[in-house]
Design an enzyme around this catalytic site. Structure first.
Site, PDB file in Angstrom:
ATOM      1  CD  GLU A  44      -4.491 -13.614 -28.634  1.00 51.12           C
ATOM      2  OE1 GLU A  44      -3.706 -12.432 -28.485  1.00 51.12           O
ATOM      3  OE2 GLU A  44      -4.672 -13.898 -29.884  1.00 51.12           O
ATOM      4  CE  LYS A  91     -17.961  -4.360 -32.964  1.00 57.10           C
ATOM      5  NZ  LYS A  91     -16.028  -5.286 -34.501  1.00 57.10           N
ATOM      6  CB  CYS A 131      -1.353 -12.157 -31.717  1.00 60.81           C
ATOM      7  SG  CYS A 131      -1.829 -12.976 -31.917  1.00 60.81           S
ATOM      8  CD  GLU A 187       1.076  -6.623 -31.769  1.00 60.72           C
ATOM      9  OE1 GLU A 187       0.477  -5.317 -31.558  1.00 60.72           O
ATOM     10  OE2 GLU A 187       1.392  -7.222 -31.690  1.00 60.72           O
TER      11      GLU A 187
HETATM   12  O1  TXE Z   1      -7.817  -3.420 -33.121  1.00 55.47           O
HETATM   13  P1  TXE Z   1      -8.981  -3.232 -31.705  1.00 55.47           P
HETATM   14  P2  TXE Z   1      -7.740  -2.501 -34.570  1.00 55.47           P
HETATM   15  C1  TXE Z   1      -3.395  -4.501 -32.742  1.00 55.47           C
HETATM   16  C2  TXE Z   1      -2.189  -4.307 -33.579  1.00 55.47           C
HETATM   17  C3  TXE Z   1      -2.967  -3.234 -34.516  1.00 55.47           C
HETATM   18  C4  TXE Z   1      -3.696  -3.342 -33.199  1.00 55.47           C
HETATM   19  C5  TXE Z   1      -4.826  -1.647 -33.932  1.00 55.47           C
HETATM   20  O2  TXE Z   1      -0.833  -3.476 -33.171  1.00 55.47           O
HETATM   21  O3  TXE Z   1      -2.358  -2.366 -35.063  1.00 55.47           O
HETATM   22  O4  TXE Z   1      -4.202  -3.657 -32.125  1.00 55.47           O
HETATM   23  O5  TXE Z   1      -5.913  -2.222 -34.200  1.00 55.47           O
HETATM   24  C6  TXE Z   1     -13.570  -4.052 -31.366  1.00 55.47           C
HETATM   25  N1  TXE Z   1     -15.391  -1.764 -27.293  1.00 55.47           N
HETATM   26  N2  TXE Z   1      -3.783  -6.195 -33.038  1.00 55.47           N
HETATM   27  O6  TXE Z   1      -7.740  -0.363 -33.646  1.00 55.47           O
HETATM   28  O7  TXE Z   1      -9.455  -1.575 -32.279  1.00 55.47           O
HETATM   29  C7  TXE Z   1     -13.466  -3.539 -33.525  1.00 55.47           C
HETATM   30  O8  TXE Z   1     -15.021  -3.136 -33.721  1.00 55.47           O
HETATM   31  C8  TXE Z   1     -16.049  -3.514 -27.608  1.00 55.47           C
HETATM   32  C9  TXE Z   1      -3.419  -7.170 -31.968  1.00 55.47           C
HETATM   33  O9  TXE Z   1      -7.606  -2.636 -35.830  1.00 55.47           O
HETATM   34  O10 TXE Z   1      -8.397  -3.717 -30.892  1.00 55.47           O
HETATM   35  C10 TXE Z   1     -12.481  -4.940 -32.920  1.00 55.47           C
HETATM   36  O11 TXE Z   1     -13.650  -6.149 -33.436  1.00 55.47           O
HETATM   37  N3  TXE Z   1     -14.789  -3.705 -28.684  1.00 55.47           N
HETATM   38  C11 TXE Z   1      -4.550  -8.299 -32.274  1.00 55.47           C
HETATM   39  C12 TXE Z   1     -12.295  -5.747 -32.472  1.00 55.47           C
HETATM   40  O12 TXE Z   1     -12.416  -4.585 -31.411  1.00 55.47           O
HETATM   41  C13 TXE Z   1     -14.072  -3.000 -29.573  1.00 55.47           C
HETATM   42  C14 TXE Z   1      -5.235  -7.995 -33.901  1.00 55.47           C
HETATM   43  C15 TXE Z   1     -10.675  -5.724 -32.202  1.00 55.47           C
HETATM   44  O13 TXE Z   1     -10.248  -4.020 -32.529  1.00 55.47           O
HETATM   45  C16 TXE Z   1     -14.304  -0.914 -29.495  1.00 55.47           C
HETATM   46  C17 TXE Z   1      -5.575  -7.356 -34.120  1.00 55.47           C
HETATM   47  C18 TXE Z   1     -14.558  -1.087 -27.830  1.00 55.47           C
HETATM   48  N4  TXE Z   1     -14.656   0.284 -27.199  1.00 55.47           N
HETATM   49  C19 TXE Z   1      -5.385  -5.851 -33.603  1.00 55.47           C
HETATM   50  N5  TXE Z   1     -13.278  -0.979 -30.035  1.00 55.47           N
HETATM   51  C20 TXE Z   1      -3.436  -9.769 -32.260  1.00 55.47           C
HETATM   52  N6  TXE Z   1      -3.908  -9.868 -30.861  1.00 55.47           N
HETATM   53  O14 TXE Z   1      -4.157 -10.653 -32.785  1.00 55.47           O
HETATM   54  C21 TXE Z   1     -13.179  -2.108 -30.776  1.00 55.47           C
HETATM   55  N7  TXE Z   1     -13.631  -2.731 -30.832  1.00 55.47           N
END
Ligand code: TXE
Length: 495
Positions: free
Chosen positions: A253, A178, A287, A388
């Site tokens: 992660e 996904k 990250c 972050e």
């Molecule tokens: O990430 P999400 P977002 C951090 C960074 C950023 C913040 C929000 O600070 O500003 O996260 O980013 C899926 N059940 N990082 O909102 O929501 C979603 O569709 C299952 C750090 O874009 O965490 C996507 O595929 N899946 C980071 C994935 O989760 C769900 C990298 C990540 O999205 C879901 C990115 C649910 N209920 C953002 N809701 C790193 N660690 O590198 C969302 N998703």
């Protein structure tokens, strides 16, 4: 209006849209214009993908394939990615805004994961156990978990997928991917290569769409054995809670607020370059961003001045152009989040030494850019030092001595990575021991490899990706007991 490119999912070997016929646009962060669309899936698609993966795991040819053949398939996929590296890189640059200069190298490096884990596939060994029980023989087997759901974010879609896909497959699992709703295109392009490599149907499936509409349904599906997630900490916590309800394995992660620490005895020019690469590479959307720059007070002014002078030279521009050094922010909500944190930093009393706004150049007006931004006089208690930001925003925090550096470095909810810049070998070892983080770099920053375990402590996550450690995350141990004696002793006591 130009026609949008269409990318499709693959479920059970079949190319498909979504069950409800919906589509989701993907926007180029440099132009601000939609350029492609992907299926907007829902719970029905999630169910179909998990069932296909489960069929492939239990009934398909995959389950009886030898581990050596599994390894060969992984290596073949690696070769195909290497062949199509330029094409995949170009898709990701359009979809994500990452620099072509970085992506070209990244996609050429990704095959190494498939070679490495392809090599490990037939080196998964159990053991014969010594026994304290006469006439009982026991041994262990290491078995795949079943259906793995790989949920990936938008910042490095192909690389972070690879970190999950390669070990999950090497261990013999089947996978439902996904990708992020913002950047699904390179993952769907990869599925053409999965087909060409001739993976059996259902071994690798994709479902695109929003987390709430399809991601949550995947995590909750009872046939899913494991969720491998990279993303934000709030979503990570929700995924963890949902997985716990079904007693599923997880690796998470999540984010970081990594300290990059410059001691007065460091080679200052190298350290300044390390600080820049720690925060402005990928526009800070990593990250492992070294977003807290801890600088020993005696060199604080010197480091700040050199850092601002060098950061000022960063060329913002078209991510496809070789000369560009800083690209746009990948999503519009993320661009707004970064600008909001800049306002918060100002209101908390941090001094803006550089940037702090959208660039004014008309050439960049349509893109989601934020200028490389440096805040001085930051205290570790400010929100800008604790939360972050995930953008090109650096906070410089002064410290007096080693003890204070360690205290500030560890005073964080996160513990993903850290950098230490010093010429003193004893100090290097001591800092590596004392800093609570999954990775510590000394006199370098941002080095990752298929061979080196990667992951977080504290709220940066659970489990390790990469290296042999990642194989453990996709296997479980079975213990087999064989009675070598005639008859069964007293059935009312434990043997
Ligand atoms: O990430 P999400 P977002 C951090 C960074 C950023 C913040 C929000 O600070 O500003 O996260 O980013 C899926 N059940 N990082 O909102 O929501 C979603 O569709 C299952 C750090 O874009 O965490 C996507 O595929 N899946 C980071 C994935 O989760 C769900 C990298 C990540 O999205 C879901 C990115 C649910 N209920 C953002 N809701 C790193 N660690 O590198 C969302 N998703």
């Amino acid at each position: 209006m130009t026609e949008l490119a269409r990318f499709y999912n693959v479920v059970g070997g079949q190319t498909c849209g979504s069950a409800n016929g919906g589509w989701l646009a993907s926007t180029n962060p440099y132009t601000g214009e939609d350029w492609a669309e992907v299926p907007r899936c829902g719970p029905d698609d999630a169910r179909a993908a998990v069932e296909a993966a489960h069929r492939a795991f239990t009934k398909g040819p995959w389950a009886s394939l030898s581990a050596t053949s599994r390894g060969k398939l992984l290596r073949r996929l690696g070769d195909l990615i290497a062949r199509d590296a330029e094409k995949l890189a170009a898709i990701e640059v359009r979809d994500n805004g990452k620099l072509l200069a970085e992506m070209a190298g990244q996609v050429r490096y990704i095959p190494e994961w498939f070679y490495y884990y392809g090599g490990l596939a037939d080196k998964i060994e159990g053991g014969v156990l010594p026994t304290d029980k006469p006439n009982l023989f026991s041994y262990t087997k290491r078995e795949p978990l079943g259906v793995v759901v790989a949920i990936t974010p938008w910042n490095s879609p192909l690389l972070l997928l690879t970190w999950k896909l390669a070990p999950a497959l090497a261990a013999g699992n089947t996978v439902v991917i996904k990708p992020s709703e913002f950047t699904s295109c390179s993952t769907l392009a990869l599925m053409d290569l999965v087909k060409e490599a001739e993976f059996p149907d259902g071994v690798i499936n994709t479902v695109t769409g929003y987390g709430s509409e399809v991601g949550a349904a995947l995590v909750e599906h009872p046939l899913v054995a494991k969720v491998a997630f990279t993303g934000g900490d709030a979503t990570g916590a929700a995924v963890y809670a949902a997985a716990a309800r079904g007693i599923k394995h997880v690796t998470l992660e999540l984010g970081g607020k990594s300290p990059n620490i410059i001691f007065a005895d460091a080679k200052i020019d190298d350290a300044v370059k390390g600080a820049i690469s720690g925060i402005f590479a990928a526009s800070g959307q990593t990250c492992i961003a070294g977003s807290r720059l801890l600088v020993q007070r005696s060199v604080y002014d010197q480091v700040s001045a050199k850092l601002v002078a060098l950061a000022k030279t960063a060329r913002l521009g078209d991510p496809m152009a070789e000369t560009t050094q800083v690209g746009p922010i990948t999503t519009l909500p993320q661009r707004d989040k970064v600008l909001n944190y800049i306002d918060i930093a100002r209101s908390e009393g941090a001094t803006c030494l550089l940037g702090g706004k959208r660039p004014e150049s008309p050439e960049l007006a349509k893109g989601w850019f934020v200028e490389p931004t440096v805040f001085g006089d930051v205290s570790n208690s400010m929100r800008i030092a604790r939360e972050e930001v995930f953008g090109p925003v650096l906070s410089i925090i002064p410290f007096e001595d080693d003890a204070e550096a360690i205290e500030i470095a560890n005073d964080s909810l996160y513990g993903l990575a850290a950098g230490v810049w010093t010429s003193d070998i004893r100090r290097a070892f001591t800092m590596a021991d004392k800093i609570r983080a999954g990775t510590v770099w000394v006199n370098t920053y941002r080095a990752v490899s298929f061979m080196a375990p990667f992951g977080g402590t504290k709220q940066s996550g659970i489990g390790r990706e990469n290296g042999q450690a990642a194989m453990d995350e996709y296997l479980e141990t079975k213990c087999v007991w064989i009675n070598l004696a005639e008859g069964v002793p007293n059935p009312f006591v434990l043997r």
